[in-house]
Design an enzyme around this catalytic site. Structure first.
Site, mmCIF file in Angstrom:
data_model
loop_
_atom_site.group_PDB
_atom_site.id
_atom_site.type_symbol
_atom_site.label_atom_id
_atom_site.label_comp_id
_atom_site.label_asym_id
_atom_site.label_seq_id
_atom_site.Cartn_x
_atom_site.Cartn_y
_atom_site.Cartn_z
ATOM 1 N N ARG A 632 0.776 -1.136 0.044
ATOM 2 C CA ARG A 632 0.113 0.071 -0.053
ATOM 3 C C ARG A 632 0.909 1.315 0.165
ATOM 4 O O ARG A 632 1.783 1.243 0.700
ATOM 5 C CB ARG A 632 -0.940 -0.097 1.234
ATOM 6 N N LYS A 637 2.656 11.215 -3.137
ATOM 7 C CA LYS A 637 3.501 12.062 -3.786
ATOM 8 C C LYS A 637 4.890 11.730 -3.459
ATOM 9 O O LYS A 637 5.817 11.932 -4.273
ATOM 10 C CB LYS A 637 2.985 13.627 -3.431
ATOM 11 N N GLU A 709 15.000 1.636 -1.688
ATOM 12 C CA GLU A 709 16.057 0.911 -2.578
ATOM 13 C C GLU A 709 15.642 0.390 -3.700
ATOM 14 O O GLU A 709 16.532 0.582 -4.784
ATOM 15 C CB GLU A 709 16.330 -0.259 -1.601
#
Length: 746
Positions: A632, A637, A709
């Protein structure tokens, strides 16, 4: 009452502070009677100081002291065996060498500090540092990995041992085989904010630190260990950080030295290292050589993969990373073997950097997958799908969630993959060759232990507290969204306080785990407040008396009956009616035993279109699409911003970044931002980000997995694969610079 929400894209909660200059970074703090220090680095890569002349420096205006191995104040915790907590957040295997800053005339790497000059201004300290002169008995410095591959040793760290599933040479029996070598050069962090620390002893055993650290609690523990004081008496503050990239994942020796000297002079002391010292004192991505052997049948089914990697480390400390780990589980293959070795060189120690070893390993594995697809005359996506696995073959257990098929599909549609041809060099636009490439990335989805505090006040405002450091990805914004989703407090009435050891303990920001860890603690603390609010509202005589939890909704600062929206009560009124000025709840959160039943990873797929000029060898990334399968999306943004940042870093990794050493002297020759080329605006195209945005049902209550990552992992491989598709020439040594392209095309 529990619902999955699609979160709106909100601005960063600290954005205005950062762009207006209100945000204070460690070097912005000024304390009364503060002194400044500058480090003097060695000019050789290995040897011994035979003479160190500091007289002129000591007599320079404003100088308060010059500290060397001859007069460095003691650091009590450094009496412990090398590799203890005083050196950083995790024990390091013992090597033949020992490095204690300013403790010995022995030089173990170029740029090693040989003096620390203290003055009453930064300018005076800088001038005095230029007056320190040293002579050396030089030795030949070993700095070249390729010349010492035979000296590679197996690391002693758990998880670094050789891995085998099936047969080690299983690939050899395949009708179609590949053997290829891939090289990653030294890459240096180079965030905008330089490294450093401000140390102030407020008492004989009480310490205040303003530091550039990705974990204030880790720095607190490291300094307490180094000076043998109670951790509670070490106060660390790092509210804002101008880029970490991995360099702030440990407490570096020069930080500890500054604290020791600050105690000696009895004044607050600030260190800000120079840009050139960023190349030698705060780690880097290690130079790594990899070999992939791969075999497949004529139907495109993998039969075997062998992945071997050899990376540099320091002579005085063994650094390791998970370079070969992705190969163990990414594809359905019966025979997989991996081997990881390190070579001890006369270099400063590396550190995890921007996607750690997984980014290094993904470049090799995903380039090899593309090469094998070409040998089989298969579309690279189709080849991956033929070897797709729904369960983790390394640990033989299911993934907590995996939506990589959808990521392939959506990314391919966005980049226009149907325009790609399998024949390299077949597409042109005027003078430019056009190529398409893709690559997969993956990284562990962690959930570490963390604490948080939530305070809902009678004025309707909510304060969230955690010691976590926000190094730039928007942690404060994500925690705001989590609290908003649980308690329905308007976003503009939520404040997040973080980056200070006086707040509830949090893990170091790294490994893409903070939203999962600290976010879970915030969720739990806010959930506890919500339960109390419901109890107050539904008790006898309460405004929602008799209603059950599943009948209620909470939003816009109101608690209401979902099917009777007019029946509601403001949270602020509910507190006042019960004579409460605040509801104050804390939570300690960690995953349960169910986490051990699943393999938890985040995944990414990167697609690029490149333009290659065959006359100049120039490569331009014309279009990039990055797809994230990371559960989720809590803050859309800032999540998109993370992916965009990863692409920018990936372009640098693929095309420009390379720290060069003159191996005759063991010295960097491009230790500045004029000659070390990071990606700039002209190198970065418009980037499209796509979020699968499906909650992971296992990892945490938000269903969110890490993203930082995977934003970079795999991207360099996508660029290399696109260059091959454009030119028919394979560049296996990063960065893909024009000279390498021209050499291949010649």
């Amino acid at each position: 009452m529990e619902k999955q929400l699609t979160n709106p894209p909100i601005d960063r909660v600290d954005g205005r502070m950062k762009v207006t200059g209100a945000a204070q970074y460690f070097a912005d703090f000024e304390l009364p009677n503060m002194a400044y220090c500058v480090l003097v680095g060695s000019e050789i890569g290995r040897g011994t100081i035979t003479n160190l002349d500091t007289k002129k420096a000591q007599g320079a205006p404003g100088v308060l002291g010059v500290f060397t191995h001859q007069n460095m104040p003691p650091i009590p915790g450094w009496d412990a065996p090398v590799g203890g907590e005083a050196d950083g957040p995790a024990p390091k295997p013992k090597t033949e060498e020992t490095y204690r800053i300013l403790s010995s005339p022995k030089i173990l790497f170029d740029g090693q500090p040989i003096a620390l000059v203290v003055a009453d201004s930064f300018e005076r300290a800088t001038y005095a540092a230029s007056l320190v002169k040293a002579t050396y008995a030089k030795q030949t410095a070993r700095t070249e990995v390729e010349k010492h591959l035979a000296d590679g040793i197996a690391p002693g760290r758990p998880g670094s041992s050789d891995y085998l599933r099936g047969k080690a040479d299983g690939y050899q029996s395949a009708p179609v085989t590949l053997e290829a070598n891939y090289t990653i050069p030294i890459e240096v962090h180079n965030p905008m904010e330089l490294h450093g620390i401000l140390a102030h002893w407020t008492g004989t055993d009480t310490l205040m630190l303003y530091a550039k650290t990705q974990g204030v609690n880790a720095t607190q523990q490291a300094m307490a260990q180094a000076f043998k004081i109670d951790p509670k008496k070490v106060h660390v503050h790092t509210e804002f950080m101008g880029g970490g990239f991995g360099m702030g994942l440990r407490t570096w020796p020069q930080e500890t030295a500054v604290v020791a000297v600050a105690r000696k002079i009895g004044r607050p002391l600030k260190l800000v290292v120079t840009r050139s010292q960023m190349f030698t004192l705060v780690g880097h991505r290690p130079y790594t050589v990899q070999t992939i052997n791969m075999g497949a049948d004529t139907n495109g089914k993998l039969i075997g993969i062998a992945h071997a990697a050899t990376a540099e480390t320091a002579s005085y400390e063994d650094f390791t990373e998970a370079t070969v780990n992705m190969t163990k589980f990414m594809y359905d293959c019966p025979n997989v073997s991996t081997r990881y070795r390190i070579v001890r060189l006369d270099r400063s120690v590396p550190i995890w950097m921007r996607g750690p070893g997984e980014a290094t390993g993904a470049f090799a594995l995903e380039s090899a997958m593309d090469e094998m697809a070409h040998k089989l005359n298969l579309d690279p996506i189709e080849f991956r799908l033929r070897n797709y696995t729904e369960t983790d073959p390394e640990h033989n257990r299911p993934y907590s969630s995996k939506h990589l098929r959808e990521a392939y599909q959506r990314g391919a549609e966005a980049i226009g993959w149907n325009k790609r041809t399998n024949e390299p060099g077949s597409q042109r636009d005027g003078d430019w060759l056009i190529g398409y490439g893709m690559s997969t990335g993956t990284f562990n989805a962690f959930r570490w232990e963390a604490s948080a505090r939530a305070l809902l006040k009678a004025d309707g405002s909510l304060t969230i507290q955690s010691a976590v450091t926000d190094i730039g990805p928007g942690t404060g914004t994500a925690l705001t969204m989590i609290a908003h989703n649980v308690l329905g407090v308007p976003l503009n009435q939520i404040k997040v306080e973080y980056g200070d050891t006086s707040l509830p303990k949090a893990p170091t920001q790294g490994g893409s785990a903070i939203v999962s860890a600290v976010g879970s603690a915030v969720f739990d603390a806010c959930t506890t407040i919500k339960k109390q609010l419901i109890e107050l509202a539904t008790k006898a005589g309460g405004p929602l008396a008799g209603r059950q939890d599943d009948e209620l909704a909470i939003a816009d600062g109101m608690l209401s009956v979902e099917k009777e929206p007019r029946r509601k009560v403001a949270l602020s009124d509910l507190l006042r009616a019960n004579n409460l000025t605040v509801i104050d709840k804390s939570a300690d959160s960690k995953g349960g035993p169910e986490l051990g039943k699943y393999s938890m990873y985040s995944f990414s797929v990167h697609f690029v279109q490149v333009r290659v000029n065959p006359l100049t060898g120039v490569v331009r990334v014309a279009k990039a699409v990055s797809v994230a399968d990371s559960g989720r999306i809590v803050s859309p943004k800032t999540a998109a911003s993370q992916m965009i940042g990863g692409v920018a870093g990936g372009i640098g990794m693929a095309l420009t970044e390379e720290a060069l050493i003159d191996h005759r002297f063991g010295r960097f020759v491009n230790n500045n931002l004029g000659d070390y080329h990071v990606a700039v605006h002209a190198d970065v195209p418009a980037i499209e980000t796509i979020m699968i945005d499906k909650p992971d049902p296992i990892i945490n209550p938000m269903g969110a997995k890490g993203m930082g990552e995977i934003a970079l992992i795999g991207f360099a491989g996508a660029v290399a694969n696109a260059v091959f598709n454009a030119t028919g020439q394979r560049v296996r040594d990063l960065p893909i610079t024009p000279d390498k392209v021209m050499q291949k095309l010649a």
